[in-house]
Write a protein that holds these residues in place. Structure first.
Motif, mmCIF file in Angstrom:
data_model
loop_
_atom_site.group_PDB
_atom_site.id
_atom_site.type_symbol
_atom_site.label_atom_id
_atom_site.label_comp_id
_atom_site.label_asym_id
_atom_site.label_seq_id
_atom_site.Cartn_x
_atom_site.Cartn_y
_atom_site.Cartn_z
ATOM 1 N N LYS A 47 -3.647 -8.054 -18.700
ATOM 2 C CA LYS A 47 -3.571 -8.564 -17.326
ATOM 3 C C LYS A 47 -3.083 -7.494 -16.356
ATOM 4 C CE LYS A 47 -2.949 -13.296 -18.839
ATOM 5 N NZ LYS A 47 -2.097 -14.466 -18.893
ATOM 6 N N TYR A 48 -2.112 -6.680 -16.804
ATOM 7 C CA TYR A 48 -1.567 -5.623 -15.943
ATOM 8 C C TYR A 48 -2.640 -4.569 -15.669
ATOM 9 C CZ TYR A 48 1.621 -2.046 -14.189
ATOM 10 O OH TYR A 48 2.242 -1.102 -13.411
ATOM 11 N N ILE A 49 -3.348 -4.173 -16.698
ATOM 12 C CA ILE A 49 -4.412 -3.174 -16.527
ATOM 13 C C ILE A 49 -5.524 -3.723 -15.643
ATOM 14 C CG2 ILE A 49 -6.254 -1.937 -17.766
ATOM 15 C CD1 ILE A 49 -4.193 -1.394 -19.976
ATOM 16 N N ALA A 50 -5.752 -5.042 -15.706
ATOM 17 C CA ALA A 50 -6.773 -5.681 -14.864
ATOM 18 C C ALA A 50 -6.329 -5.776 -13.406
ATOM 19 C CB ALA A 50 -7.103 -7.066 -15.403
ATOM 20 N N GLY A 51 -5.034 -5.465 -13.121
ATOM 21 C CA GLY A 51 -4.588 -5.427 -11.733
ATOM 22 C C GLY A 51 -3.410 -6.301 -11.387
ATOM 23 N N ALA A 52 -2.944 -7.137 -12.316
ATOM 24 C CA ALA A 52 -1.784 -7.992 -12.027
ATOM 25 C C ALA A 52 -0.539 -7.122 -11.866
ATOM 26 C CB ALA A 52 -1.572 -9.001 -13.145
ATOM 27 N N THR A 53 0.369 -7.560 -11.012
ATOM 28 C CA THR A 53 1.634 -6.846 -10.853
ATOM 29 C C THR A 53 2.641 -7.409 -11.856
ATOM 30 O OG1 THR A 53 2.523 -8.400 -9.230
ATOM 31 C CG2 THR A 53 1.213 -6.548 -8.375
ATOM 32 N N ILE A 54 3.711 -6.683 -12.062
ATOM 33 C CA ILE A 54 4.760 -7.177 -12.957
ATOM 34 C C ILE A 54 5.312 -8.485 -12.396
ATOM 35 C CG2 ILE A 54 7.056 -6.747 -13.916
ATOM 36 C CD1 ILE A 54 6.313 -3.799 -14.142
ATOM 37 N N ARG A 55 5.507 -8.556 -11.103
ATOM 38 C CA ARG A 55 6.040 -9.786 -10.494
ATOM 39 C C ARG A 55 5.097 -10.972 -10.682
ATOM 40 N NH1 ARG A 55 10.714 -8.580 -8.252
ATOM 41 N NH2 ARG A 55 11.053 -6.502 -7.402
ATOM 42 N N GLU A 56 3.798 -10.730 -10.613
ATOM 43 C CA GLU A 56 2.840 -11.807 -10.876
ATOM 44 C C GLU A 56 2.932 -12.272 -12.326
ATOM 45 O OE1 GLU A 56 -0.577 -10.558 -7.583
ATOM 46 O OE2 GLU A 56 -0.786 -9.876 -9.660
ATOM 47 N N LEU A 57 3.109 -11.324 -13.249
ATOM 48 C CA LEU A 57 3.242 -11.669 -14.662
ATOM 49 C C LEU A 57 4.538 -12.445 -14.912
ATOM 50 C CD1 LEU A 57 1.975 -8.316 -16.228
ATOM 51 C CD2 LEU A 57 0.726 -10.473 -16.019
ATOM 52 N N VAL A 58 5.598 -12.085 -14.199
ATOM 53 C CA VAL A 58 6.876 -12.801 -14.298
ATOM 54 C C VAL A 58 6.679 -14.253 -13.867
ATOM 55 C CG1 VAL A 58 9.170 -12.994 -13.254
ATOM 56 C CG2 VAL A 58 8.357 -10.779 -14.052
ATOM 57 N N ARG B 214 -0.512 -1.905 -6.193
ATOM 58 C CA ARG B 214 -1.908 -1.596 -6.492
ATOM 59 C C ARG B 214 -2.553 -0.732 -5.432
ATOM 60 N NH1 ARG B 214 -3.978 -7.651 -7.781
ATOM 61 N NH2 ARG B 214 -2.133 -8.299 -6.700
ATOM 62 N N TYR B 215 -2.080 -0.836 -4.213
ATOM 63 C CA TYR B 215 -2.725 -0.165 -3.092
ATOM 64 C C TYR B 215 -1.765 0.844 -2.470
ATOM 65 C CZ TYR B 215 -5.233 -4.497 -3.822
ATOM 66 O OH TYR B 215 -5.889 -5.550 -4.405
ATOM 67 N N PRO B 216 -1.611 2.015 -3.074
ATOM 68 C CA PRO B 216 -0.671 2.990 -2.502
ATOM 69 C C PRO B 216 -1.118 3.453 -1.128
ATOM 70 C CG PRO B 216 -1.960 3.985 -4.257
ATOM 71 C CD PRO B 216 -2.309 2.518 -4.228
ATOM 72 N N ARG B 217 -0.147 3.802 -0.323
ATOM 73 C CA ARG B 217 -0.442 4.290 1.021
ATOM 74 C C ARG B 217 -1.131 5.637 0.952
ATOM 75 N NH1 ARG B 217 5.480 3.195 3.525
ATOM 76 N NH2 ARG B 217 5.481 0.970 3.192
ATOM 77 N N ALA B 218 -1.943 5.913 1.963
ATOM 78 C CA ALA B 218 -2.597 7.213 2.044
ATOM 79 C C ALA B 218 -1.533 8.271 2.321
ATOM 80 C CB ALA B 218 -3.632 7.213 3.162
ATOM 81 N N ALA B 219 -1.722 9.437 1.770
ATOM 82 C CA ALA B 219 -0.767 10.525 1.985
ATOM 83 C C ALA B 219 -0.785 10.922 3.459
ATOM 84 C CB ALA B 219 -1.132 11.715 1.116
ATOM 85 N N ALA B 220 0.363 11.293 3.950
ATOM 86 C CA ALA B 220 0.458 11.726 5.346
ATOM 87 C C ALA B 220 -0.336 13.017 5.518
ATOM 88 C CB ALA B 220 1.910 11.946 5.730
ATOM 89 N N VAL B 221 -1.043 13.118 6.630
ATOM 90 C CA VAL B 221 -1.832 14.315 6.913
ATOM 91 C C VAL B 221 -0.899 15.354 7.528
ATOM 92 C CG1 VAL B 221 -3.785 15.239 8.200
ATOM 93 C CG2 VAL B 221 -3.872 12.909 7.295
ATOM 94 N N PRO B 222 -0.740 16.505 6.877
ATOM 95 C CA PRO B 222 0.164 17.521 7.432
ATOM 96 C C PRO B 222 -0.413 18.115 8.718
ATOM 97 C CG PRO B 222 -0.969 18.373 5.509
ATOM 98 C CD PRO B 222 -1.350 16.919 5.636
ATOM 99 N N VAL B 223 0.458 18.420 9.629
ATOM 100 C CA VAL B 223 0.054 19.040 10.876
ATOM 101 C C VAL B 223 -0.125 20.527 10.605
ATOM 102 C CG1 VAL B 223 0.727 19.519 13.257
ATOM 103 C CG2 VAL B 223 1.308 17.330 12.205
ATOM 104 N N ASP B 224 -1.296 21.029 10.949
ATOM 105 C CA ASP B 224 -1.593 22.439 10.717
ATOM 106 C C ASP B 224 -0.952 23.251 11.849
ATOM 107 O OD1 ASP B 224 -2.589 24.885 10.036
ATOM 108 O OD2 ASP B 224 -4.695 24.359 10.295
#
Length: 85
Positions: A23-34, A61-71
């Motif tokens: 279930k975890y590999i299929a996308g469930a979170t630990i809290r959902e499993l709890v 499951r949905y990590p934030r996009a990395a911040a774009v560094p200012v060149d």
């Protein structure tokens, strides 16, 4: 009086861990499993680790996009290197 859940036998720990892993590999979170199993967070996590489940990084499951560094080499918006010459 405490509502203690009886300890899981070795066979139960192994089969529960395998089910949780699927279930975890299929996308469930630990809290959902709890919530689904009624087990404590630490128990679910321990069973997942015992089943050799690769845990996701914090952030879900949905990590934030990395911040774009200012060149530093890019000119500031609205300014030109040649401006004022």
């Amino acid at each position: 009086m405490t509502n203690k859940r009886p300890r899981l036998t070795d066979a139960e720990r192994e089969s529960t861990g395998a089910e949780l892993k699927e279930k975890y590999i299929a996308g469930a979170t630990i809290r959902e499993l709890v919530a689904e199993t009624g087990l404590k967070y630490g128990t679910v996590r321990t069973l997942l680790l015992a089943a050799k489940t690769p845990l996701r990084a914090r952030g879900g499951r949905y990590p934030r996009a990395a911040a774009v560094p200012v060149d530093a080499a890019a000119p500031a918006a609205g300014r030109s290197e040649d401006a004022g010459l």
